[in-house]
Design an enzyme around this catalytic site. Structure first.
Site, PDB file in Angstrom:
ATOM      1  N   TYR A   1      24.234  33.755  37.170  1.00 13.72           N
ATOM      2  CA  TYR A   1      25.435  33.183  37.764  1.00 13.72           C
ATOM      3  C   TYR A   1      25.275  31.674  37.938  1.00 13.72           C
ATOM      4  CZ  TYR A   1      26.827  37.975  39.081  1.00 13.72           C
ATOM      5  OH  TYR A   1      27.174  39.303  39.068  1.00 13.72           O
TER       6      TYR A   1
ATOM      7  N   PRO B   1      37.095  44.702  42.845  1.00 15.18           N
ATOM      8  CA  PRO B   1      38.003  45.713  43.401  1.00 15.18           C
ATOM      9  C   PRO B   1      39.452  45.241  43.486  1.00 15.18           C
ATOM     10  CG  PRO B   1      36.679  44.711  45.150  1.00 15.18           C
ATOM     11  CD  PRO B   1      36.106  44.231  43.841  1.00 15.18           C
TER      12      PRO B   1
ATOM     13  N   LYS C   1      49.490  37.846  43.892  1.00 13.59           N
ATOM     14  CA  LYS C   1      49.831  36.414  43.770  1.00 13.59           C
ATOM     15  C   LYS C   1      50.337  36.043  42.381  1.00 13.59           C
ATOM     16  CE  LYS C   1      45.002  34.989  42.936  1.00 13.59           C
ATOM     17  NZ  LYS C   1      43.887  34.230  43.522  1.00 13.59           N
TER      18      LYS C   1
ATOM     19  N   ASN D   1      39.621  40.153  53.704  1.00 15.68           N
ATOM     20  CA  ASN D   1      39.215  41.318  52.924  1.00 15.68           C
ATOM     21  C   ASN D   1      38.323  42.279  53.702  1.00 15.68           C
ATOM     22  OD1 ASN D   1      40.689  40.520  50.704  1.00 15.68           O
ATOM     23  ND2 ASN D   1      38.989  39.443  49.734  1.00 15.68           N
TER      24      ASN D   1
ATOM     25  N   ASP E   1      25.104  40.108  47.066  1.00 16.02           N
ATOM     26  CA  ASP E   1      24.815  40.397  45.661  1.00 16.02           C
ATOM     27  C   ASP E   1      24.967  39.142  44.815  1.00 16.02           C
ATOM     28  OD1 ASP E   1      24.597  42.624  43.433  1.00 16.02           O
ATOM     29  OD2 ASP E   1      26.209  41.265  42.811  1.00 16.02           O
TER      30      ASP E   1
ATOM     31  N   SER F   1      23.722  48.029  36.015  1.00 16.72           N
ATOM     32  CA  SER F   1      25.119  47.592  36.055  1.00 16.72           C
ATOM     33  C   SER F   1      25.798  47.918  34.734  1.00 16.72           C
ATOM     34  CB  SER F   1      25.196  46.081  36.322  1.00 16.72           C
ATOM     35  OG  SER F   1      26.528  45.622  36.298  1.00 16.72           O
TER      36      SER F   1
END
Length: 332
Positions: free
Chosen positions: A54, A206, A215, A294, A49, A151
């Site tokens: 971007y 997420p 962290k 992940n 994606d 979105s």
């Protein structure tokens, strides 16, 4: 890797998708970005994606170069249109001119003849929805996109867009909202509407911009090199979560993650995948090992006791207000 259908469509995607929002083309050098994409492919991720905006269009080009030798039929490439990509008044929004010009520019940068999913990056309050959906329909009919999505649209916007898409005989199959164990604003209205319409969620953030990795510690400065310290890399997105009450609650999740045999990041990614309306969770990375970690959230099933325990810990700091869905906002 596990795979899911995108909403009620016939498109199968990896339940963990790889996204290059903040990192590629800006925060991370191209060699490192390519290494992350190779790690995603090696881990079984098939869904990628991106968006035209971007890194000022550079992210699409980075992704296109990294994927150019892959068998096109074996991967799913998603991109988006809405935010400004140039200085002109028509270099933004969801008007016909911008959509039809943007898809061609995205395909060129991505080095592909089509995208599997073309998404409206936000709702355009300044353009008639009919114009937007007719332009998207033309993109699909031209073979430049197979499906369309949106979105951060509200439940009412989803219903209106889906109704027009049905009239135009084009498949509007997805919504891409922010969703995490801390940010649950889609659960009250967007998810029920999506279930009714056959729309699947492709969720971003997420791990709440890294906050759910644990962290960031209460009472401590953010770690050097983290997203919270990078003005180019999304520090403003993290800032809202860097409250001691939130960070203390996140630390309380650690025993639950240990009990489940997961890291905190894996727990967070697996948590969103427990929602049956979620078709995929988007992960990003600046290092290949982050991808490797992940993706271990794929296929993990939580029992009711673990879900309740997570809710009990986080409930005081969870955001649930449906009015915070970005589609409620204007274009400014």
């Amino acid at each position: 890797m596990e795979f899911r259908r995108l909403g009620r469509s016939g498109l199968t995607i990896s339940e963990i998708a790889y996204g290059n929002w903040i990192t590629h083309g800006s925060q991370v050098e191209e060699d490192a970005a390519a290494a992350c994409i190779r790690a995603a492919l090696d881990a079984g991720i098939t869904t990628f994606d991106t968006a035209d905006v971007y890194a000022e269009t550079r992210a699409e080009a980075v992704l296109g170069r990294a994927l150019k030798d892959q068998r096109r039929e074996s991967i799913e490439v998603f991109t988006k249109v809405f935010f400004p990509t140039g200085p002109g008044q028509n270099d933004r929004g969801l008007g016909r001119k911008h959509i039809l010009e943007s898809i061609d520019n995205s395909l060129r940068r991505l080095q592909t003849d089509y995208v599997d999913l073309y998404q409206a990056h936000r709702y355009d309050h300044s353009t008639p929805l009919e114009e937007t959906m007719e332009a998207f329909a033309d993109v699909v009919r031209s073979g430049k996109a197979l499906y369309i999505g949106v979105s951060e649209w509200t439940a009412d916007q989803l219903r209106a867009g889906h109704g027009l898409a049905r009239e135009l005989n084009v498949p509007l199959v997805s919504n891409q909202p922010q969703y995490s164990a801390l940010w649950r604003v889609i659960e009250g209205e967007v998810v029920p509407a999506s279930e009714e319409l056959g729309i699947g969620q492709i969720v971003w953030s997420p791990i709440a911009q890294g906050v759910l990795t644990g962290k960031y510690k209460p009472g401590a400065q953010p770690p050097a090199g983290s997203r919270a310290t990078d003005d180019k890399g999304g520090a403003s997105f993290v800032a809202g979560w860097l409250r001691d009450d939130v960070l203390e609650r996140v630390q309380q999740l650690r025993p639950l993650a240990d009990q489940a045999g997961l890291s905190l990041a894996q727990l967070a990614v697996a948590w969103v995948l427990q929602n049956p309306n979620v078709s995929a969770a988007i992960i990003g990375a600046s290092r290949p090992e982050q991808v490797t970690e992940n993706v271990r959230a794929a296929g993990v099933k939580f029992d009711a006791d673990l879900l309740k325990a997570i809710d009990d810990v986080l409930d005081p700091v969870v955001e649930r207000d449906p009015a915070l869905t970005a589609g409620h906002e204007g274009n400014d």
